[in-house]
Design an enzyme around this catalytic site. Structure first.
Site, PDB file in Angstrom:
ATOM      1  N   HIS A   1       0.817  -1.283   0.104  1.00  0.00           N
ATOM      2  CA  HIS A   1       0.131  -0.064  -0.079  1.00  0.00           C
ATOM      3  C   HIS A   1       0.920   1.395   0.042  1.00  0.00           C
ATOM      4  O   HIS A   1       2.227   1.206   0.072  1.00  0.00           O
ATOM      5  CB  HIS A   1      -0.993  -0.057   1.183  1.00  0.00           C
ATOM      6  CG  HIS A   1      -0.345   0.189   2.375  1.00  0.00           C
ATOM      7  ND1 HIS A   1       0.336  -1.039   2.904  1.00  0.00           N
ATOM      8  CD2 HIS A   1      -0.327   0.827   3.573  1.00  0.00           C
ATOM      9  CE1 HIS A   1       0.776  -0.527   4.333  1.00  0.00           C
ATOM     10  NE2 HIS A   1       0.143   0.480   4.643  1.00  0.00           N
TER      11      HIS A   1
ATOM     12  N   HIS B   1       1.380   3.830   1.975  1.00  0.00           N
ATOM     13  CA  HIS B   1       1.904   4.754   3.086  1.00  0.00           C
ATOM     14  C   HIS B   1       3.318   4.721   3.164  1.00  0.00           C
ATOM     15  O   HIS B   1       4.197   3.942   2.512  1.00  0.00           O
ATOM     16  CB  HIS B   1       1.393   4.090   4.504  1.00  0.00           C
ATOM     17  CG  HIS B   1      -0.250   4.721   4.612  1.00  0.00           C
ATOM     18  ND1 HIS B   1      -0.800   3.660   5.305  1.00  0.00           N
ATOM     19  CD2 HIS B   1      -0.955   5.076   4.031  1.00  0.00           C
ATOM     20  CE1 HIS B   1      -2.066   3.936   5.700  1.00  0.00           C
ATOM     21  NE2 HIS B   1      -2.143   5.040   4.646  1.00  0.00           N
TER      22      HIS B   1
ATOM     23  N   ASP C   1       5.705   4.717   5.198  1.00  0.00           N
ATOM     24  CA  ASP C   1       6.590   3.840   5.960  1.00  0.00           C
ATOM     25  C   ASP C   1       6.721   2.429   5.405  1.00  0.00           C
ATOM     26  O   ASP C   1       7.268   1.566   5.790  1.00  0.00           O
ATOM     27  CB  ASP C   1       6.228   3.716   7.361  1.00  0.00           C
ATOM     28  CG  ASP C   1       4.688   3.286   7.602  1.00  0.00           C
ATOM     29  OD1 ASP C   1       3.811   3.488   6.596  1.00  0.00           O
ATOM     30  OD2 ASP C   1       4.531   2.444   8.456  1.00  0.00           O
ATOM     31  N   HIS C   2       5.956   2.277   4.139  1.00  0.00           N
ATOM     32  CA  HIS C   2       6.131   1.035   3.446  1.00  0.00           C
ATOM     33  C   HIS C   2       6.533   1.112   1.791  1.00  0.00           C
ATOM     34  O   HIS C   2       7.090   0.434   1.445  1.00  0.00           O
ATOM     35  CB  HIS C   2       4.595   0.482   3.133  1.00  0.00           C
ATOM     36  CG  HIS C   2       4.192   0.002   4.578  1.00  0.00           C
ATOM     37  ND1 HIS C   2       4.216  -1.293   4.776  1.00  0.00           N
ATOM     38  CD2 HIS C   2       3.556   0.588   5.606  1.00  0.00           C
ATOM     39  CE1 HIS C   2       3.906  -1.534   6.047  1.00  0.00           C
ATOM     40  NE2 HIS C   2       3.506  -0.343   6.587  1.00  0.00           N
TER      41      HIS C   2
ATOM     42  N   HIS D   1      -7.603  -1.102   5.433  1.00  0.00           N
ATOM     43  CA  HIS D   1      -6.546  -0.181   5.830  1.00  0.00           C
ATOM     44  C   HIS D   1      -6.482   0.728   4.850  1.00  0.00           C
ATOM     45  O   HIS D   1      -6.507   2.133   5.465  1.00  0.00           O
ATOM     46  CB  HIS D   1      -5.404  -0.870   6.047  1.00  0.00           C
ATOM     47  CG  HIS D   1      -4.073   0.083   6.781  1.00  0.00           C
ATOM     48  ND1 HIS D   1      -4.357   0.446   7.892  1.00  0.00           N
ATOM     49  CD2 HIS D   1      -3.112   0.475   6.251  1.00  0.00           C
ATOM     50  CE1 HIS D   1      -3.026   1.231   8.201  1.00  0.00           C
ATOM     51  NE2 HIS D   1      -2.437   1.087   6.957  1.00  0.00           N
TER      52      HIS D   1
ATOM     53  N   ASP E   1      -0.226  -3.885   6.297  1.00  0.00           N
ATOM     54  CA  ASP E   1      -0.828  -3.476   7.847  1.00  0.00           C
ATOM     55  C   ASP E   1      -2.499  -3.926   7.646  1.00  0.00           C
ATOM     56  O   ASP E   1      -3.262  -3.312   8.446  1.00  0.00           O
ATOM     57  CB  ASP E   1      -0.880  -1.889   7.345  1.00  0.00           C
ATOM     58  CG  ASP E   1       0.394  -1.446   8.036  1.00  0.00           C
ATOM     59  OD1 ASP E   1       1.269  -2.230   8.280  1.00  0.00           O
ATOM     60  OD2 ASP E   1       0.689  -0.062   7.876  1.00  0.00           O
TER      61      ASP E   1
ATOM     62  N   HIS F   1       4.412  -4.702  10.983  1.00  0.00           N
ATOM     63  CA  HIS F   1       4.833  -3.987  12.265  1.00  0.00           C
ATOM     64  C   HIS F   1       5.013  -4.834  13.373  1.00  0.00           C
ATOM     65  O   HIS F   1       4.231  -5.940  13.242  1.00  0.00           O
ATOM     66  CB  HIS F   1       3.749  -2.932  12.564  1.00  0.00           C
ATOM     67  CG  HIS F   1       3.619  -1.785  11.697  1.00  0.00           C
ATOM     68  ND1 HIS F   1       4.569  -0.561  11.940  1.00  0.00           N
ATOM     69  CD2 HIS F   1       3.107  -1.421  10.701  1.00  0.00           C
ATOM     70  CE1 HIS F   1       4.194   0.401  10.806  1.00  0.00           C
ATOM     71  NE2 HIS F   1       3.173  -0.436  10.057  1.00  0.00           N
TER      72      HIS F   1
END
Length: 253
Positions: free
Chosen positions: A52, A54, A56-57, A109, A126, A164
């Site tokens: 996805h 985001h 942090d990915h 998400h 996530d 995570h």
């Protein structure tokens, strides 16, 4: 065919899947480039898979492509993905080196979230966590529950490689829901031992999550009863899930 979780940021994992005999590998959700480059620079990965959009990915993709410009990047069909991402659709199957990659749409998400099933490994970003699930930033409870049901239907031995290190925090909430769940108590002790020795608590398995994760257990009487005490409406599994997610969102151990 071991999958290696590389720590990133405070609690992210970047996953690397290796084929040891041929030295081939691929990367999932590189939120940072530095852990990947420190892990292996002898040869480029066969591909980068993104679940996805985001940061942090996906935040490390640009730097990795500067180092390895020919590596293909695959991910959701979403304009928010890094430039050059090759879009994938639900049910698509890719052959990447020695691996067959099955693409699963798991919205909730985010609207365009994907998961990847590679042999016995589920790279679920996530959507599903050990003992928990992701927040619904863009999806509805019905969408998220359907996505979790889809993952829960995978074989019990499937390895859950999520994005995570949330297991211990999720365990505190799961115990508030099902304080007498023996499998959950065992999983907590296992995860505590792993973290004390500075090891990841992942991967989990689908079988373990079915036994312990309240978000995969909305059909179980003990979960539904616990949730009913927090809300006026628990008429069906979607309502139970929605109330469970609201409870988790406001939960403090």
């Amino acid at each position: 065919m071991p999958a290696t979780p590389l720590p990133a940021f405070d609690d992210n994992y970047i996953w690397c899947l290796n084929e040891e005999d041929q030295g081939q590998w691929l990367v999932v959700d590189p939120g940072q480039a530095e852990p990947v480059l420190a892990y292996r620079q002898d040869r480029p990965p066969l591909a980068i898979l993104l679940t996805h959009h985001h940061g942090d990915h996906v935040g490390g993709v640009k730097q990795l492509l500067q180092h390895w410009p020919q590596v293909p990047v695959y991910g959701p069909d979403d304009p928010r993905m890094p430039a050059g991402t090759r879009p994938l659709t639900d049910g698509q199957r890719l052959t990447i080196g020695p691996w067959q990659v099955q693409v699963l749409a798991v919205p909730g998400h985010t609207a365009s979230h994907l998961a990847y099933l590679v042999a016995d490994h589920l790279f679920c970003g996530d959507t599903l966590f050990s003992l928990g699930c992701g927040r619904m930033f863009e999806g509805t409870p019905a969408q998220m529950l359907a996505s979790l049901d889809r993952l829960a239907a995978l074989p019990a031995h499937t390895l859950v490689c999520c994005g995570h290190e949330y297991t211990l925090a999720n365990a505190a909430f799961a115990l508030a829901v099902e304080p007498h769940n023996a499998a959950l108590q065992h999983r907590l002790k296992e995860a505590q031992a792993m973290r004390i020795s500075h090891r990841p608590s992942l991967p989990s398995t689908i079988g373990s999550e079915l036994d312990c994760n309240p978000f995969l257990r909305t059909h179980v009487a003990t979960v539904a009863t616990a949730v009913a005490a927090t809300t006026d409406s628990c008429d069906d599994r979607v309502a139970v899930f929605a109330a469970l997610r609201r409870w988790k969102d406001g939960f403090t151990a």
